[in-house]
Design a protein around this motif. Structure first.
Motif: not given
Length: 697
Positions: A430, A432, A443
């Motif tokens: 991910e 962010v 996100s």
């Protein structure tokens, strides 16, 4: 080589909370240290914001500002009677914590003799057993006396005890890395013996379970289940086909059940009657699995942190007590609740009847301690942002304040763009965005595409994009380049852009009119797999046409490039394999101009026309642009980095931020200043096997 635990003036400070943006206490004024770690008189010329003052080479080269990042992250977890036991990670030596399940309070902590953490824990005969890394020791803890006993060491330096289990008769079994072995310990006889490699070519026994007759080893990366006959030692794979890397395993009610790849597997002890239950599309794997007294199977998924109940051949969501967290254990308690342990350092109790849950934050307890640093970047108005296990801490050294923000993973890379901090997280991939003033995190999306480990990130002002390099999981070779459009929250992924290699590092051409990114490869990919290429290569990638222009191996036969940078038409590179080999290559002719050897590997940076290398072992060198031999700038910074060491430069001075031990440190790296006399001693290179294992953790 082991990291040395450093508890300086700021070490006793504990962050108040991680439930949201919280102000953490810090040291209001800088302490200073010479490179041996001895305290010296503070030097106001080395304070932030005073670059360029007279006597800029006087005073200490290193000023410290308290602990860089705190952690209460856990790895191993087990339950004995009315207490849970958890093992911290990243603290040297590891900390074993005892939690009273009734009061939900930490009642005791015990230091193990050595290591960085312990992924494995089990109980037998009223004793707690813990398996550690990066030296694969097995320890026994006696709750009655508080004593810790070393049972034995079950592999070479750089190894792991990845899992422990207890058979019905009390025999303890362990699975290891990198030799992929199963070990047996009999508390009754005191005999520790090696049952051998589970499956040739599988480096990990990642999950383990035992019943009256067999011990079952779940391997990684392919995901076999190997059954060892406990009486004869004979073994065979009971896997009809590899299911994907093992994550968790149990043997209950005449069945063997576990999480493998994207499935929950349920089969008979001889491998027959196999049932394959797909996990929900939102999950990548199952972190932990258990059964309650009535035989109901519960498991917990990653990355959502959702608890699922098995209903036939389906997994039904129950609750997510700590969303977006990894999990280390799942245990049914006598009162009908489920106990879970999250990797970030949270324990939770879930009422299976009503669905409510209670949470305890271990960061608020004596489990908290100094964390090895994952990443660092220098921000707006003198701020320094530090990535730790499941957190980003924003320091304001001028006033001694800091704020710790929890994130769902390890920020392997941090970069500033505008007034925002961008983090690339492991293992979720991910990306962010953090607003450090407000403490808000949003996100931008996930890389996915069979990627796992962010390895480098740069910001292109020309395109207003972040460029992210990633490596695949163990057992795979193909890395990726991802272009992150931060305004549109759009990720564009180019997998296998360097054929059959991880993308380890990125550099942008700094010459006018050039729109080229250079990518450095690693033939080892995610590890635990045979390389398909003989040499690590560099490719030139056109950012506008989105295509590879050329590919070149600077040094034939060298397998892994760790980091690259570009300055004035010359590309500088630093190898991980062979560790510490560096080179300078002309980009027009693709000719290697110079090469040499440093004691280890790390990261390169270009600042104000000079090229620096910060490497494991607490060392900083200047290697260009016009040096025939590397020039040692600093030593004695210790081993406070979890990932390859970085330098976070101030834009308008010769100072960079890093760590000294586990304290945030401001380094004077002015090339006109002679290195301190204490830095001229010979340096012993670190143990590369240990570094390899820690980076694979």
């Amino acid at each position: 080589m082991e990291r040395r635990r450093l508890l300086h003036a700021g070490a006793g400070l504990v962050v108040a909370s991680v439930a949201g943006p919280m102000v953490a206490p810090s040291v209001a004024h800088a302490g200073t240290a010479d490179t041996t770690g001895a305290p010296v008189v503070p030097d106001t010329a080395s304070r932030p914001g005073t670059a360029g003052t007279t006597g800029h080479c006087s005073g200490p080269a290193v000023s410290t500002y308290g602990i860089a990042t705190f952690t209460a992250a856990i790895v191993g977890m087990t339950v004995l009677g009315d207490h849970a036991y958890v093992v911290a990670r990243g603290q040297n030596p590891p900390l074993l914590g005892e939690i009273d399940l009734a009061s939900k309070k930490l009642t005791r902590t015990v230091r193990l003799p050595r290591g960085e953490g312990g992924w494995a824990a089990t109980v037998s005969g009223g004793q707690v057993y813990v398996g550690t890394y990066p030296t694969p020791d097995i320890y026994r803890f006696d709750p009655a006396t508080g004593s810790v006993t070393l049972i034995g060491t079950v592999g070479p330096a750089g190894g792991f005890v990845w899992c422990l289990t207890t058979a019905p008769d009390g025999t303890v079994y362990a699975g290891t890395y990198p030799r992929g072995e199963v070990w047996e310990y009999s508390p009754a006889t005191g005999v520790l013996r090696n049952l051998g490699v589970a499956r040739p070519g599988e480096q990990y026994v990642r999950a383990i379970a035992a019943d009256d007759h067999f011990v079952y080893a779940g391997t990684l990366p392919l995901g076999h289940i190997v059954a060892y006959d406990r009486a004869t030692g004979a073994k065979q794979s009971i896997t009809p086909e590899p299911y994907g890397g093992a994550a968790c395993l149990l043997a209950r009610g005449g069945r063997v059940i576990g999480g493998f790849g994207r499935s929950v597997i349920d089969l008979a002890p001889d491998g027959s009657d196999a049932r394959v239950i797909p996990i929900p599309a939102t999950e990548r794997l199952v972190d932990a699995i258990t059964t309650t007294a009535d035989g109901t199977v519960y498991c917990i998924g990653r990355p959502t942190g959702t608890v699922y109940r098995r209903d036939g051949d389906a997994l039904v969501p129950v609750a997510a007590p700590t969303p977006a967290d990894e999990h280390r254990g799942l245990f049914p308690l006598p009162d009908g609740t489920l106990l879970g342990g999250a990797g970030s350092g949270r324990l939770w109790w879930l009422d299976l009847g009503g669905g409510g849950s209670d949470i305890v934050e271990l960061i608020d307890t004596a489990m908290s301690g100094p964390d090895p640093v994952q990443s660092m970047t220098y921000g707006m108005r003198g701020t320094v942002h530090v990535g730790g296990h499941f957190s980003i801490t924003t320091h304001r050294p001028e006033d001694g304040s800091s704020r710790r923000i929890q994130v769902a993973g390890e920020p392997k890379q941090l970069r500033m763009a505008g007034n925002k901090v961008y983090a690339a997280l492991y293992p979720s991939t991910e990306v962010v965005e953090l607003d450090p003033d407000r403490g808000r995190v949003r996100s931008l999306g996930f890389v996915d595409n069979d990627q796992q480990r962010p390895t480098d990130m740069v910001y292109s002002r020309l395109t207003d994009q972040l460029l992210l390099a990633t490596a695949p999981p163990a057992g795979r070779l193909k890395g990726a380049l991802t272009l992150v459009d931060r305004s549109r929250k759009r990720l564009t992924v180019y997998q296998d852009v360097i054929a059959d290699q991880s993308v380890m590092s990125l550099a942008l051409d700094d010459r006018p009119g050039r729109r080229i990114a250079y990518l450095a490869g690693d033939t080892w990919g995610g590890g635990s797999v045979t390389p398909a290429r003989p040499s690590a290569t560099i490719v030139a990638f056109d950012l506008w046409r989105r295509k590879v222009l050329w590919e070149f191996a600077p040094i034939e036969g060298y397998a892994s490039l760790q980091h690259i940078e570009v300055h004035d038409g010359v590309l500088y590179g630093l190898y991980k394999r062979l560790a510490g080999t560096w080179f300078a290559m002309d980009l027009d002719s693709l000719t290697v101009l110079r090469s040499g050897k440093l004691p280890s590997y790390g990261e390169l940076s270009v600042h104000r026309g000079e090229v620096y290398a910060s490497v494991f072992g607490g060392l900083v060198y200047r290697i260009g642009p016009d040096l025939a031999e590397p020039e040692q700038v600093l030593t004695g910074l210790g081993d406070g980095w979890y990932n390859p060491p970085q330098l976070a430069w101030e834009r308008a001075s010769w100072h960079a931020w890093a760590v000294s031990g586990r304290e945030l440190a401001r380094l004077r790296l002015d090339p006109d200043c002679p290195p301190p006399a204490t830095n001229r001693a010979a340096v012993s290179p670190p143990d590369e096997a240990v570094l390899e294992s820690l980076l694979a953790n």
